[in-house]
Design a protein around this motif. Structure first.
Motif, PDB file in Angstrom:
ATOM      1  N   CYS A  41     -43.224 -70.562  41.479  1.00 57.04           N
ATOM      2  CA  CYS A  41     -43.274 -69.296  40.652  1.00 57.04           C
ATOM      3  C   CYS A  41     -43.207 -69.842  39.037  1.00 57.04           C
ATOM      4  N   LEU A  42     -43.851 -69.454  38.332  1.00 52.52           N
ATOM      5  CA  LEU A  42     -44.252 -69.691  37.113  1.00 52.52           C
ATOM      6  C   LEU A  42     -43.848 -68.473  36.381  1.00 52.52           C
ATOM      7  N   HIS A  43     -42.723 -68.233  35.687  1.00 55.27           N
ATOM      8  CA  HIS A  43     -42.109 -67.048  34.908  1.00 55.27           C
ATOM      9  C   HIS A  43     -42.979 -66.992  33.613  1.00 55.27           C
ATOM     10  N   ASP A  44     -43.675 -66.000  33.286  1.00 49.16           N
ATOM     11  CA  ASP A  44     -44.147 -65.847  32.094  1.00 49.16           C
ATOM     12  C   ASP A  44     -43.402 -65.455  31.161  1.00 49.16           C
ATOM     13  N   GLY A  45     -43.478 -66.157  29.927  1.00 47.39           N
ATOM     14  CA  GLY A  45     -42.918 -65.779  28.731  1.00 47.39           C
ATOM     15  C   GLY A  45     -43.684 -64.758  28.077  1.00 47.39           C
ATOM     16  N   PRO A  46     -42.847 -63.374  27.846  1.00 40.64           N
ATOM     17  CA  PRO A  46     -43.656 -62.500  26.989  1.00 40.64           C
ATOM     18  C   PRO A  46     -44.247 -62.661  25.845  1.00 40.64           C
ATOM     19  N   PRO A  47     -45.634 -62.882  25.463  1.00 42.84           N
ATOM     20  CA  PRO A  47     -46.143 -62.657  24.134  1.00 42.84           C
ATOM     21  C   PRO A  47     -45.821 -61.565  23.423  1.00 42.84           C
ATOM     22  N   LEU A  75     -54.412 -73.822  45.106  1.00 41.15           N
ATOM     23  CA  LEU A  75     -55.428 -74.875  45.715  1.00 41.15           C
ATOM     24  C   LEU A  75     -54.746 -75.642  47.043  1.00 41.15           C
ATOM     25  N   ARG A  76     -53.429 -75.774  46.540  1.00 44.46           N
ATOM     26  CA  ARG A  76     -52.672 -76.800  47.259  1.00 44.46           C
ATOM     27  C   ARG A  76     -52.328 -75.945  48.659  1.00 44.46           C
ATOM     28  N   GLY A  77     -52.338 -74.571  48.647  1.00 41.36           N
ATOM     29  CA  GLY A  77     -51.826 -74.015  49.532  1.00 41.36           C
ATOM     30  C   GLY A  77     -50.542 -73.007  49.294  1.00 41.36           C
ATOM     31  N   ARG A  78     -50.270 -73.518  48.251  1.00 43.58           N
ATOM     32  CA  ARG A  78     -48.861 -72.680  47.684  1.00 43.58           C
ATOM     33  C   ARG A  78     -49.071 -71.147  47.509  1.00 43.58           C
ATOM     34  N   GLN A  79     -47.857 -70.191  47.821  1.00 44.25           N
ATOM     35  CA  GLN A  79     -48.172 -69.044  47.503  1.00 44.25           C
ATOM     36  C   GLN A  79     -47.508 -68.687  45.932  1.00 44.25           C
ATOM     37  N   VAL A  80     -48.325 -68.317  44.882  1.00 45.86           N
ATOM     38  CA  VAL A  80     -47.964 -68.369  43.657  1.00 45.86           C
ATOM     39  C   VAL A  80     -47.463 -67.028  43.038  1.00 45.86           C
ATOM     40  N   HIS A  81     -46.409 -67.143  42.415  1.00 46.98           N
ATOM     41  CA  HIS A  81     -45.771 -65.994  41.940  1.00 46.98           C
ATOM     42  C   HIS A  81     -45.776 -66.166  40.312  1.00 46.98           C
ATOM     43  N   TYR A  82     -46.800 -65.097  39.904  1.00 46.64           N
ATOM     44  CA  TYR A  82     -46.847 -65.120  38.348  1.00 46.64           C
ATOM     45  C   TYR A  82     -47.257 -63.729  37.795  1.00 46.64           C
ATOM     46  N   ILE A  83     -46.264 -63.230  37.268  1.00 47.68           N
ATOM     47  CA  ILE A  83     -46.076 -61.720  36.791  1.00 47.68           C
ATOM     48  C   ILE A  83     -46.342 -61.825  35.001  1.00 47.68           C
ATOM     49  N   PRO A  84     -47.470 -61.382  34.726  1.00 47.73           N
ATOM     50  CA  PRO A  84     -47.698 -61.634  33.065  1.00 47.73           C
ATOM     51  C   PRO A  84     -46.778 -60.328  32.491  1.00 47.73           C
ATOM     52  N   GLY A  85     -46.338 -60.658  31.205  1.00 48.73           N
ATOM     53  CA  GLY A  85     -45.370 -59.729  30.583  1.00 48.73           C
ATOM     54  C   GLY A  85     -45.565 -59.553  29.151  1.00 48.73           C
ATOM     55  N   SER A 113     -36.457 -65.010  46.410  1.00 48.36           N
ATOM     56  CA  SER A 113     -35.424 -65.565  47.350  1.00 48.36           C
ATOM     57  C   SER A 113     -34.539 -66.633  46.592  1.00 48.36           C
ATOM     58  N   ASP A 114     -34.906 -67.426  45.805  1.00 51.59           N
ATOM     59  CA  ASP A 114     -34.321 -68.440  44.833  1.00 51.59           C
ATOM     60  C   ASP A 114     -33.887 -67.705  43.951  1.00 51.59           C
ATOM     61  N   SER A 115     -34.715 -66.742  43.341  1.00 53.24           N
ATOM     62  CA  SER A 115     -34.266 -65.973  41.968  1.00 53.24           C
ATOM     63  C   SER A 115     -34.285 -66.871  40.794  1.00 53.24           C
ATOM     64  N   ARG A 116     -34.736 -68.120  40.934  1.00 53.44           N
ATOM     65  CA  ARG A 116     -35.098 -68.862  39.899  1.00 53.44           C
ATOM     66  C   ARG A 116     -36.525 -69.277  39.885  1.00 53.44           C
ATOM     67  N   ALA A 117     -37.052 -69.442  38.472  1.00 52.58           N
ATOM     68  CA  ALA A 117     -38.588 -69.753  38.317  1.00 52.58           C
ATOM     69  C   ALA A 117     -38.546 -71.235  38.722  1.00 52.58           C
ATOM     70  N   ASP A 118     -39.677 -71.855  39.145  1.00 53.75           N
ATOM     71  CA  ASP A 118     -40.021 -73.215  39.334  1.00 53.75           C
ATOM     72  C   ASP A 118     -40.065 -73.805  37.855  1.00 53.75           C
ATOM     73  N   VAL A 119     -40.688 -73.059  36.964  1.00 52.22           N
ATOM     74  CA  VAL A 119     -41.002 -73.344  35.771  1.00 52.22           C
ATOM     75  C   VAL A 119     -41.222 -72.503  34.483  1.00 52.22           C
ATOM     76  N   TYR A 120     -40.705 -72.766  33.367  1.00 50.06           N
ATOM     77  CA  TYR A 120     -41.065 -71.668  32.244  1.00 50.06           C
ATOM     78  C   TYR A 120     -41.795 -72.785  31.203  1.00 50.06           C
ATOM     79  N   VAL A 121     -42.861 -72.212  30.840  1.00 48.47           N
ATOM     80  CA  VAL A 121     -43.624 -73.001  29.914  1.00 48.47           C
ATOM     81  C   VAL A 121     -44.021 -72.166  28.738  1.00 48.47           C
ATOM     82  N   GLU A 122     -43.455 -72.663  27.597  1.00 48.31           N
ATOM     83  CA  GLU A 122     -43.891 -71.834  26.364  1.00 48.31           C
ATOM     84  C   GLU A 122     -43.769 -73.024  25.222  1.00 48.31           C
ATOM     85  N   GLY A 123     -44.052 -72.585  23.925  1.00 45.33           N
ATOM     86  CA  GLY A 123     -44.062 -73.330  22.875  1.00 45.33           C
ATOM     87  C   GLY A 123     -42.877 -73.824  22.264  1.00 45.33           C
TER      88      GLY A 123
END
Length: 963
Positions: A114-120, A146-156, A615-625
């Motif tokens: 899960c990569l949670h998208d910071g809203p532009p 590609l590694r076989g994981r299910q990606v959760h990414y919702i742009p906002g 399920s975890d309700s936490r993102a694996d990562v936040y990525v922003e400037g």
């Protein structure tokens, strides 16, 4: 597969050119969901080149030309201009880019990412900062898929706030417009910006379900946000108070710390002012020379002097009463500041007495500009000795630390400044209506001069807070606002942050520093375009009505109707029935609040609207400037810790800003702005989306990221090591390392080595021979591995590769097999390469194919390894001969006695290291190099034929089998 590798006729240039084209806008990439159902095969025209040498037009060569298996392909060597752009769009359509996210969400996967998208911010066109951020995220998402994981990414998108409101209204302003009219125009503006940004993100190949994004003006999102508000309010973390806030006269609203920009070049009129001591501190009153002493203070904001309520000192510091040598004036100053003040005044200062600050308790000063007003000396820990006098002028209405002192000692907090930044009537008739930052400041300095309280004035260049939207200075003034008590959350937030992985690690200290700077968070804004704070006020008493019932009711209304209903519905509908029964009076006795929530609270609650279903309700990562260190990273952390006692993210990635190729901040006025649309579609040449993605991948994203024409024009090692290196690099958000590994592999291992040695076997061996088939297998694995390695960065290119190479399962990551790790093989090749280096160094600049090579190695492990590459004593076709690229290789345990006296001799050693160092043996070898006596074969062009007019034995066998 060979034909796909060989975009030119020489395999040695294949992947090198492939990588080069990706940098120059060649236009090939991959989304990796599945192989496209293309039945096209590769049929093209091969060039007349064999073993790196041009084919001749002689009859002999023409006779055998058709028997040489030269590569053929439809794969375009170069695409430019509109053809490139059309091809990328065609690939997106054919290969289902739009459906990829949904497809991978539906497949079964053991692990999720899960990569949670910071809203532009929805206030303008897409820019290179967006490209840097969105592509960086997409590279990681594609890698995980590609590694076989299910990606959760919702742009906002972050849709509220003053910049959108101002741009939407333009020259109209807010005069004459109702809140609903303002909101309608702001919404339309935000929706237009979102549409433009979304289209750009899709064109860049960003993988997402673009029909299922989140927007902070959506009713469902607003309801989730109010749920967070309600829980924090119930815990006493949200409260209303009258206290100093950062106030923007240019915007007419309170600001949070994250909405400030600090201008390091701000110039203030700093002053040294005197406060006469009218009551000496009792503990020093009996000392000699203490009469007629003035407390000396320094401030960069003279306009705050009329609001002074105290002078603060540091209890543990040393203070002195000093006497001027030129006029006998006496001042109380910090002892360690005496020398600096003497230099400033240009006179000696004689010490009359020195004592600890705690002895100043009970001292009282005369206010310099307000007759009959007296102010106390008070202890405070925020006093510093870096600048000034060590004694701090304290105006509780206009300073955060000053307010803390006022709270402790019950000092009045009187606001003398109106919302427009001018003095009000409390400041007196001389100052009323004057702007505090300009003519008001001038007038206060003039008043200090008139009462002989101004000792010195100087210009001070220092960092000062500005409104990040209007780029104008802010002031600190008290206002009745809604606050979050971050002081009580700080320790929990720090504890939660310690469990978070931060890239780069150096950003962690900045995160902690920003948390320490914020003692409270003002979350109310005096605007119309935002989420209303769900509070009602009694018309007569002004008492706020807000509780879990009112907030929950309003949240449900927002979910059903959107937040416009706050202005559309009557009070009777906005208040829940159970509350109406209990409140004194009728609903008509109340008015709805007019403030909206800070947009950082808007976006900071995104975890509640987007991640709670996980399920975890936490993102694996936040990525922003890096600007989000004090913004979204912090607001998300504080709200999540307040409600759930945990951070909303497991990892944080903090990247730099996009700047010009000179390292300058991009500015339209300077003319150094790079438009990503121009990069893709309108540049000279048009580069396409993959070059934009390559720029992001190749950059060091943890520093400032440069972009410009020069930057736009500007690998795998072994099957196992390369997989690990590339995988680790992607996991560390270091796509630049991926590129460097791949480029090194393509340049060194492939172009300079492997492609050179296999050309003869590939072109001239029998089509179904074991040697040729094994070579094709290796090339197939190389192409597949490199394609998968580059796919997260260049999805269009990788997809085009698979369009030309159907049959690949493109859903997985790089495949490696233990079968590739044959014991001793790697050491055998390494030993052969050491011998090859000795051979080539003996004939610098000469063609190795024209020489015979004799290798002499005493019986031992190295000899056995070389025997595994050449079983016969002499051979022109062994793997050892192929590695050497020589005409013939002789392998012996000692040099022959009849060695040509003109032979070139060389010697060397090779250290064999097997089984992790269990077996170590250093072996010596000797080589002898002589020009070959064989003739050049008219088919394969190698010097292995008995005479010039006949084929070599290998080619004779191949040709005879064909007939």
């Amino acid at each position: 597969m060979l034909r796909l590798l060989c975009r030119s006729s020489a395999g040695s240039q294949t992947l090198v050119r492939w990588a080069r084209r990706s940098q120059r806008g060649g236009g090939l990439l991959l989304h990796g969901a599945r192989s496209c159902t293309s039945s096209r095969r590769c049929h093209g025209t091969g060039s007349g080149e064999v073993n790196g040498q041009p084919a001749e037009n002689g009859s002999g060569n023409a006779l055998y030309r058709d028997s040489v298996l030269l590569p053929k392909t439809e794969f375009p060597m170069k695409l430019t201009g509109q053809k490139l752009l059309d091809r990328e769009l065609q690939i997106q359509q054919e290969c289902g880019f739009a459906d990829l996210y949904s497809w991978q969400r539906e497949r079964k996967a053991k692990n999720k990412f899960c990569l949670h998208d910071g809203p532009p911010y929805a206030n303008g066109d897409p820019h290179v900062g967006h490209a840097l951020n969105k592509i960086l995220k997409d590279i990681r998402n594609r890698f995980e898929m590609l590694r076989g994981r299910q990606v959760h990414y919702i742009p906002g998108w972050d849709c509220h706030g003053l910049p959108i409101e101002l741009k939407a209204l333009g020259d109209l302003g807010t005069s004459g417009l109702s809140p609903l009219q303002i909101r309608q125009k702001a919404r339309e503006f935000a929706e237009g910006a979102i549409a433009r940004q979304k289209a750009a993100f899709q064109r860049w190949g960003v993988m997402a379900d673009w029909d299922q994004c989140y927007y902070s003006f959506d009713g469902t999102y607003e309801a989730a946000q109010l749920k967070v508000f309600q829980e924090m309010h119930s815990k006493g973390l949200i409260y209303q108070d009258y206290k100093p806030v950062f106030w923007s006269p240019s915007s007419g609203t309170a600001l949070a710390e994250a909405e400030l920009e600090y201008n390091p070049e701000h110039v203030s009129r700093a002053i040294y002012a005197t406060f006469p001591l009218v009551t000496l501190p009792p503990k020093i009153a009996l000392q000699e020379g203490m009469e007629s002493v003035s407390v000396l203070v320094w401030t960069t904001q003279p306009w705050t002097i009329p609001a002074n309520q105290a002078v603060c000192y540091m209890p543990n510091a040393q203070y002195s009463v000093v006497k001027r040598a030129d006029n006998s004036e006496k001042f109380l100053v910090a002892t360690e500041r005496t020398a600096s003040i003497a230099a400033l005044l240009g006179t000696d200062l004689q010490t009359v007495g020195t004592f600890t600050g705690s002895l100043l308790e009970g001292g009282i000063c005369k206010h310099p500009t307000i007759p009959d007003k007296q102010v106390p000396l008070l202890p405070a820990n925020h006093v510093t000795m870096v600048k000034g006098t060590g004694l701090v002028h304290t105006a509780p209405a206009h300073g955060m630390e000053d307010y803390s002192v006022a709270s402790q000692f019950k000092l009045p907090v009187e606001c003398m400044v109106d919302e427009d930044g001018t003095f009000n009537e409390l400041a007196g008739p001389e100052l009323q209506k004057l702007s505090v930052m300009t003519e008001g400041n001038d007038k206060v300095i003039s008043m200090l001069k008139q009462c002989n309280a101004l000792l010195k004035e100087e210009q001070c260049v220092h960092s000062y807070p500005y409104d990040w939207r209007t780029k104008q200075p802010v002031v600190i003034r008290p206002s009745k606002q809604w606050f979050i008590n971050t002081e009580s959350l700080k320790d929990k937030a720090k504890e939660a942050l310690q469990k978070v992985r931060v890239l780069p690690e150096s950003a962690r200290s900045s995160l902690l520093t920003m948390l320490d700077r914020r003692t409270y968070w003002c979350i109310s804004r005096q605007r119309s375009w935002g989420v209303p704070i769900p509070v009602f006020y009694h018309k007569e008493s002004g008492e706020a009505l807000i509780n879990k019932y009112t907030v929950s009711h309003i949240a449900q209304l927002f979910k059903e109707k959107g937040s416009d209903c706050w202005w559309e519905l009557p009070i009777e509908t906005l208040l829940p029935p159970e509350v109406l029964k209990k409140v004194p009076g009728a609903a008509s006795d109340y008015v709805r609040g007019e403030d909206v929530l800070d947009i950082w609270f808007d976006s900071g609650a995104s975890w509640a609207a987007v991640l709670e279903a996980e399920s975890d309700s936490r993102a694996d990562v936040y990525v922003e400037g890096k600007d989000q260190i004090g913004g979204w990273f912090q607001s998300s952390l504080l709200t999540s810790v307040a409600v759930r006692n945990k951070a909303p993210y497991k990892s944080l990635v903090v990247h730099g800003f996009a700047v010009s190729e000179k390292g300058e901040k991009m500015s339209k006025s300077v003319g150094n702005v790079v438009d990503p649309d121009v990069v893709i579609n309108g540049g000279k040449p048009a580069y396409g989306a993959d070059v934009l993605r390559w720029w992001v991948a190749e950059s060091n994203v943890f520093s400032e990221v440069q972009i410009g024409a020069v930057y736009l024009l500007a690998t795998f090692i072994s099957p196992h090591q390369g997989v690990f290196k590339v995988t680790d690099a992607y996991s560390e958000f270091d796509a630049g390392r991926v590129i460097r590994v791949l480029q090194a592999f393509i340049t060194r291992e492939l172009s300079s080595f492997y492609f050179s040695i296999i050309k003869d076997r590939l072109y001239c061996d029998a089509e179904d021979s074991l040697g040729r088939r094994s070579c094709q297998t290796v090339l197939e694995e190389i192409l597949d591995g490199v394609t998968r390695s580059i796919a997260p960065i260049l999805p269009h290119m990788a997809e085009e590769v698979y369009l030309h190479a159907p049959g690949h399962d493109s859903t997985g990551w790089i495949k490696s097999s233990s079968v590739w790790r044959r014991p001793g093989l790697e050491e055998a090749v390494e030993g052969a390469c050491a011998i090859r280096d000795s051979f080539l160094s003996s004939i610098p600049g000469k063609n190795a194919a024209r020489y015979d090579l004799t290798v002499a190695i005493e019986p031992g492990l190295l000899f056995e390894l070389m025997e595994s590459l050449q079983e016969e004593p002499t051979s022109t076709t062994s793997q050892l001969a192929e590695l050497m690229m020589a005409a013939r290789v002789n392998l012996a345990t000692k040099m022959p006695r009849d060695l040509d006296p003109e032979a070139l001799l060389n010697h060397g050693t090779f250290l064999i290291n097997l089984e992790g160092g269990v077996i170590r043996e250093e072996s010596a070898y000797s080589i002898a190099v002589t020009p070959t006596s064989a003739a050049r074969c008219p088919r394969c062009r190698r010097y292995t034929a008995n005479s010039a007019d006949c084929l070599c034995p290998r080619c004779q066998s191949v040709v005879s089998q064909a007939h």
